[in-house]
Design an enzyme around this catalytic site. Structure first.
Site, PDB file in Angstrom:
ATOM      1  N   GLY A  92      -2.570  17.690 -12.389  1.00  0.00           N
ATOM      2  CA  GLY A  92      -2.872  19.431 -12.224  1.00  0.00           C
ATOM      3  C   GLY A  92      -2.749  20.026 -10.768  1.00  0.00           C
ATOM      4  CG  HIS A  99      -5.997  22.275  -3.121  1.00  0.00           C
ATOM      5  ND1 HIS A  99      -4.748  22.591  -3.097  1.00  0.00           N
ATOM      6  CD2 HIS A  99      -6.358  22.340  -3.864  1.00  0.00           C
ATOM      7  CE1 HIS A  99      -4.500  22.635  -4.203  1.00  0.00           C
ATOM      8  NE2 HIS A  99      -5.543  22.446  -4.589  1.00  0.00           N
ATOM      9  CG  HIS A 101     -10.421  20.791  -6.349  1.00  0.00           C
ATOM     10  ND1 HIS A 101     -10.474  21.955  -7.526  1.00  0.00           N
ATOM     11  CD2 HIS A 101      -8.915  20.953  -6.956  1.00  0.00           C
ATOM     12  CE1 HIS A 101      -9.174  22.587  -7.540  1.00  0.00           C
ATOM     13  NE2 HIS A 101      -8.027  21.799  -6.789  1.00  0.00           N
TER      14      HIS A 101
HETATM   15  P1  5GP Z   1      -4.717  22.458  -8.049  1.00  0.00           P
HETATM   16  O1  5GP Z   1      -4.397  23.213  -9.877  1.00  0.00           O
HETATM   17  O2  5GP Z   1      -3.518  22.971  -7.409  1.00  0.00           O
HETATM   18  O3  5GP Z   1      -5.412  21.522  -7.788  1.00  0.00           O
HETATM   19  O4  5GP Z   1      -5.768  23.616  -7.710  1.00  0.00           O
HETATM   20  C1  5GP Z   1      -5.513  24.783  -7.730  1.00  0.00           C
HETATM   21  C2  5GP Z   1      -7.048  25.787  -7.105  1.00  0.00           C
HETATM   22  O5  5GP Z   1      -6.366  27.119  -6.758  1.00  0.00           O
HETATM   23  C3  5GP Z   1      -7.153  26.516  -8.759  1.00  0.00           C
HETATM   24  O6  5GP Z   1      -8.080  25.788  -9.182  1.00  0.00           O
HETATM   25  C4  5GP Z   1      -7.184  27.325  -8.798  1.00  0.00           C
HETATM   26  O7  5GP Z   1      -8.129  28.409  -9.879  1.00  0.00           O
HETATM   27  C5  5GP Z   1      -7.122  28.397  -7.774  1.00  0.00           C
HETATM   28  N1  5GP Z   1      -6.389  29.301  -7.060  1.00  0.00           N
HETATM   29  C6  5GP Z   1      -5.035  29.861  -7.681  1.00  0.00           C
HETATM   30  N2  5GP Z   1      -4.894  30.773  -6.852  1.00  0.00           N
HETATM   31  C7  5GP Z   1      -5.851  31.278  -5.768  1.00  0.00           C
HETATM   32  C8  5GP Z   1      -5.877  32.450  -5.428  1.00  0.00           C
HETATM   33  O8  5GP Z   1      -5.090  33.318  -5.459  1.00  0.00           O
HETATM   34  N3  5GP Z   1      -7.490  32.336  -4.558  1.00  0.00           N
HETATM   35  C9  5GP Z   1      -8.570  31.602  -4.525  1.00  0.00           C
HETATM   36  N4  5GP Z   1      -9.746  31.341  -4.132  1.00  0.00           N
HETATM   37  N5  5GP Z   1      -7.949  30.430  -5.406  1.00  0.00           N
HETATM   38  C10 5GP Z   1      -6.728  30.296  -6.227  1.00  0.00           C
END
Ligand code: 5GP
Ligand code: ZN
Length: 113
Positions: A92, A99, A101
């Site tokens: 995911g 990062h 979460h």
């Molecule tokens: P991943 O899917 O890579 O584990 O998490 C990426 C996260 O970044 C997602 O939960 C998504 O909602 C968040 N995200 C994507 N683009 C942006 C953005 O421009 N600003 C913020 N604050 N969060 C973002």
């Protein structure tokens, strides 16, 4: 990395709802929250994933991110929470800058999907 979204947020070039800044890390609210508290904790330095930081033996970075997340949980007043980091598309990961979460403020099921 010039074309990385989270590097741009860390530099202040793209706005975000920032909730914590340290010399090494930045934390901001997820734009599409999956829980009442949904904060992303990132290193200022561009690293693709926790796998890369582990391979690089970057214990200081890994420790400071986890510490920031637990401090944020206290700041948010959540005693029950989940800290998640996705590695690779199948897990995911959609943004390829490490990062964590921090998710809390509601009951969660296990296992995750
Ligand atoms: P991943 O899917 O890579 O584990 O998490 C990426 C996260 O970044 C997602 O939960 C998504 O909602 C968040 N995200 C994507 N683009 C942006 C953005 O421009 N600003 C913020 N604050 N969060 C973002
Ligand atoms: Zn980056």
């Amino acid at each position: 990395m010039s074309d990385c979204l989270f590097c741009s947020i860390a530099k202040g070039d793209i706005p975000a709802d920032i909730v914590m800044e340290t010399p090494d890390a930045v934390a901001f609210r997820d734009i599409a929250p999956e829980a009442p508290t949904h904060i992303l904790v990132i290193p200022r330095e561009h690293v693709e994933s926790v796998a890369r930081a582990g391979a690089d033996r970057n214990d200081a970075m890994l420790g400071s991110l986890m510490r920031a997340a637990t401090d944020l949980a206290v700041q948010e007043g959540i005693e029950s929470y989940r800290i998640v980091t996705n590695v690779g598309e199948d897990a995911g990961q959609s943004v390829f800058h490490l990062h964590l979460h921090l998710l809390g403020g509601r009951a969660m099921s296990w296992p995750p999907g």
